[in-house]
Design a protein around this motif. Structure first.
Motif, PDB file in Angstrom:
ATOM      1  N   ILE A  76      -8.529  90.030  17.038  1.00  0.00           N
ATOM      2  CA  ILE A  76      -7.934  90.117  15.704  1.00  0.00           C
ATOM      3  C   ILE A  76      -8.616  89.097  14.809  1.00  0.00           C
ATOM      4  N   PHE A  77      -8.984  89.510  13.605  1.00  0.00           N
ATOM      5  CA  PHE A  77      -9.591  88.616  12.623  1.00  0.00           C
ATOM      6  C   PHE A  77      -8.643  88.485  11.429  1.00  0.00           C
ATOM      7  N   ILE A  78      -8.402  87.249  11.013  1.00  0.00           N
ATOM      8  CA  ILE A  78      -7.440  86.989   9.949  1.00  0.00           C
ATOM      9  C   ILE A  78      -8.156  86.519   8.690  1.00  0.00           C
ATOM     10  N   SER A  79      -7.879  87.206   7.580  1.00  0.00           N
ATOM     11  CA  SER A  79      -8.545  86.885   6.321  1.00  0.00           C
ATOM     12  C   SER A  79      -7.952  85.649   5.649  1.00  0.00           C
ATOM     13  N   HIS A  80      -6.628  85.522   5.640  1.00  0.00           N
ATOM     14  CA  HIS A  80      -5.968  84.367   5.040  1.00  0.00           C
ATOM     15  C   HIS A  80      -4.494  84.376   5.418  1.00  0.00           C
ATOM     16  N   GLU A  81      -3.764  83.369   4.972  1.00  0.00           N
ATOM     17  CA  GLU A  81      -2.430  83.102   5.496  1.00  0.00           C
ATOM     18  C   GLU A  81      -1.277  83.757   4.757  1.00  0.00           C
ATOM     19  N   HIS A  82      -1.510  84.517   3.719  1.00  0.00           N
ATOM     20  CA  HIS A  82      -0.397  85.143   2.999  1.00  0.00           C
ATOM     21  C   HIS A  82       0.341  86.111   3.925  1.00  0.00           C
ATOM     22  N   SER A  83       1.656  86.166   3.750  1.00  0.00           N
ATOM     23  CA  SER A  83       2.515  86.856   4.717  1.00  0.00           C
ATOM     24  C   SER A  83       2.172  88.330   4.900  1.00  0.00           C
ATOM     25  N   ASP A  84       1.647  88.976   3.860  1.00  0.00           N
ATOM     26  CA  ASP A  84       1.306  90.391   3.991  1.00  0.00           C
ATOM     27  C   ASP A  84       0.050  90.617   4.830  1.00  0.00           C
ATOM     28  N   HIS A  85      -0.503  89.526   5.373  1.00  0.00           N
ATOM     29  CA  HIS A  85      -1.672  89.631   6.246  1.00  0.00           C
ATOM     30  C   HIS A  85      -1.416  89.079   7.651  1.00  0.00           C
ATOM     31  N   ILE A  86      -0.309  88.380   7.833  1.00  0.00           N
ATOM     32  CA  ILE A  86      -0.067  87.751   9.142  1.00  0.00           C
ATOM     33  C   ILE A  86       1.336  88.009   9.697  1.00  0.00           C
ATOM     34  N   LYS A  87       2.125  88.821   9.034  1.00  0.00           N
ATOM     35  CA  LYS A  87       3.536  88.994   9.413  1.00  0.00           C
ATOM     36  C   LYS A  87       3.726  89.296  10.891  1.00  0.00           C
ATOM     37  N   GLY A  88       2.928  90.192  11.442  1.00  0.00           N
ATOM     38  CA  GLY A  88       3.107  90.587  12.837  1.00  0.00           C
ATOM     39  C   GLY A  88       2.121  89.967  13.794  1.00  0.00           C
ATOM     40  N   LEU A  89       1.316  89.021  13.316  1.00  0.00           N
ATOM     41  CA  LEU A  89       0.207  88.495  14.115  1.00  0.00           C
ATOM     42  C   LEU A  89       0.666  87.831  15.406  1.00  0.00           C
ATOM     43  N   ALA A  90       1.573  86.882  15.313  1.00  0.00           N
ATOM     44  CA  ALA A  90       1.950  86.094  16.492  1.00  0.00           C
ATOM     45  C   ALA A  90       2.505  86.986  17.598  1.00  0.00           C
ATOM     46  N   VAL A  91       3.373  87.904  17.248  1.00  0.00           N
ATOM     47  CA  VAL A  91       3.982  88.779  18.255  1.00  0.00           C
ATOM     48  C   VAL A  91       2.951  89.732  18.844  1.00  0.00           C
ATOM     49  N   PHE A  92       2.140  90.343  17.983  1.00  0.00           N
ATOM     50  CA  PHE A  92       1.153  91.311  18.455  1.00  0.00           C
ATOM     51  C   PHE A  92       0.116  90.645  19.356  1.00  0.00           C
ATOM     52  N   ALA A  93      -0.391  89.489  18.930  1.00  0.00           N
ATOM     53  CA  ALA A  93      -1.411  88.794  19.721  1.00  0.00           C
ATOM     54  C   ALA A  93      -0.856  88.341  21.068  1.00  0.00           C
ATOM     55  N   LYS A  94       0.377  87.841  21.065  1.00  0.00           N
ATOM     56  CA  LYS A  94       0.988  87.380  22.316  1.00  0.00           C
ATOM     57  C   LYS A  94       1.257  88.538  23.260  1.00  0.00           C
ATOM     58  N   LYS A  95       1.790  89.636  22.735  1.00  0.00           N
ATOM     59  CA  LYS A  95       2.148  90.780  23.575  1.00  0.00           C
ATOM     60  C   LYS A  95       0.926  91.358  24.269  1.00  0.00           C
ATOM     61  N   TYR A  96      -0.203  91.444  23.551  1.00  0.00           N
ATOM     62  CA  TYR A  96      -1.393  92.081  24.111  1.00  0.00           C
ATOM     63  C   TYR A  96      -2.468  91.077  24.526  1.00  0.00           C
ATOM     64  N   LYS A  97      -2.110  89.788  24.485  1.00  0.00           N
ATOM     65  CA  LYS A  97      -3.010  88.717  24.937  1.00  0.00           C
ATOM     66  C   LYS A  97      -4.387  88.825  24.268  1.00  0.00           C
ATOM     67  N   LEU A  98      -4.370  88.962  22.961  1.00  0.00           N
ATOM     68  CA  LEU A  98      -5.605  89.169  22.209  1.00  0.00           C
ATOM     69  C   LEU A  98      -6.108  87.872  21.590  1.00  0.00           C
ATOM     70  N   PRO A  99      -7.413  87.639  21.620  1.00  0.00           N
ATOM     71  CA  PRO A  99      -7.968  86.484  20.911  1.00  0.00           C
ATOM     72  C   PRO A  99      -7.818  86.658  19.401  1.00  0.00           C
ATOM     73  N   VAL A 100      -7.522  85.560  18.733  1.00  0.00           N
ATOM     74  CA  VAL A 100      -7.363  85.565  17.283  1.00  0.00           C
ATOM     75  C   VAL A 100      -8.433  84.671  16.675  1.00  0.00           C
ATOM     76  N   TYR A 101      -9.166  85.208  15.707  1.00  0.00           N
ATOM     77  CA  TYR A 101     -10.181  84.447  14.984  1.00  0.00           C
ATOM     78  C   TYR A 101      -9.620  84.113  13.611  1.00  0.00           C
ATOM     79  N   ILE A 102      -9.430  82.832  13.371  1.00  0.00           N
ATOM     80  CA  ILE A 102      -8.738  82.366  12.178  1.00  0.00           C
ATOM     81  C   ILE A 102      -9.252  80.970  11.849  1.00  0.00           C
TER      82      ILE A 102
END
Length: 278
Positions: A54-80
């Protein structure tokens, strides 16, 4: 090998973009809940197992709302970026979180992802291109103004998500308070329809097959207006509006001949070091 791409959602209510080949894919932003991303990908027939990062453009909520749960559930690397992570106040797995920097190029399987900085009112915002076998798809949203970096990358894309956030007349005459109108048009807010159209007209490569106009404002834009503006000058480029209410269909671009006389950005590929979260 083709690149497949779709907008899971695009707008101030949530942003998430899928780009991948037949075996692996990445998400740019997860601004919907994990459950909603799963539901929409299922409707599209896309396998979450193919998502490798997962690649994150910036921290505004409409871009990260589901990030923590989705990344944790599927054990995905996050580039931020470090600044984005700090501003987001999210709790991510330290061992599976990696940094971003300007003009960084990251290899995920056969996908090459280039990150480059942009103008937006966030801590350290980035746009991205995803490349495989000389086919490139760009994600260019939440951009306050067109800069040389954006022009250079846009010229290289066979397909792109491009922000057309607002109609200047609708915004000027609309109900938004003055400070919010100023923020949107400040040069670190969003691209107008006219700015996006100017970029398309002056810098579209001949081989661009798809343009998904993205992050349209609910209050200050009209999808029919935007579609008409671009379709009138689209040439051989398919113009679509990325919806703020549902996923788009899955599009693809496949192996064209490598374009001649175009800018070729080819830094040494490298994997970023893990972030120091503390």
């Amino acid at each position: 090998m083709a690149l497949h791409f779709t907008s899971i959602n695009s707008g101030s209510n949530g942003n998430c973009y899928y780009i991948g080949n037949e075996t692996e894919a990445v998400l740019v932003d997860v601004g919907l809940t994990c459950k909603e991303v799963e539901k929409r990908m299922s409707r599209l027939g896309l396998s979450i197992e193919k998502i490798k990062a997962i690649f994150i453009s910036h921290e505004h909520s409409d871009h990260i709302k589901g990030l923590a749960v989705f990344a944790k559930k599927y054990k995905l690397p996050v580039y931020i970026s470090v600044a984005t992570l700090k501003s987001s106040k999210l709790s991510l797995d330290e061992q599976n979180t990696f940094g971003l920097s300007h003009t960084q190029n990251i290899k995920i399987g056969k996908l090459n992802i280039t990150a480059f900085s942009k103008f937006h009112d966030a801590a350290d915002p980035y746009s991205f291109t995803v490349e495989c076998n000389d086919v490139r798809v760009g994600v260019f949203t939440d951009i306050g103004s067109v800069c040389d970096r954006l022009v250079t990358q846009f010229k290289r894309c066979h397909a792109a998500f491009l922000e057309a956030n607002y109609c200047a007349n609708m915004l000027a005459n609309g109900r938004y308070p003055y400070f919010l109108k100023q923020r949107i048009t400040s040069g670190r807010g969003h691209l107008s329809n006219a700015q996006a159209l100017d970029l398309f007209l002056n810098h579209r490569p001949d081989y661009m097959t798809h343009l998904l106009l993205s992050h349209l404002s609910k209050d200050n834009n009209d999808p029919l207006l935007v579609a008409e503006m671009f379709s009138n000058v689209s040439g051989n480029t398919l113009i679509k509006i990325a919806s703020r209410d549902q996923e788009s269909e899955v599009y693809f671009v496949s192996n064209p001949s490598k374009p001649k006389n175009t800018y070729h950005f080819d830094p040494s590929l490298h994997q970023p070091e893990q972030l120091n979260l503390f």
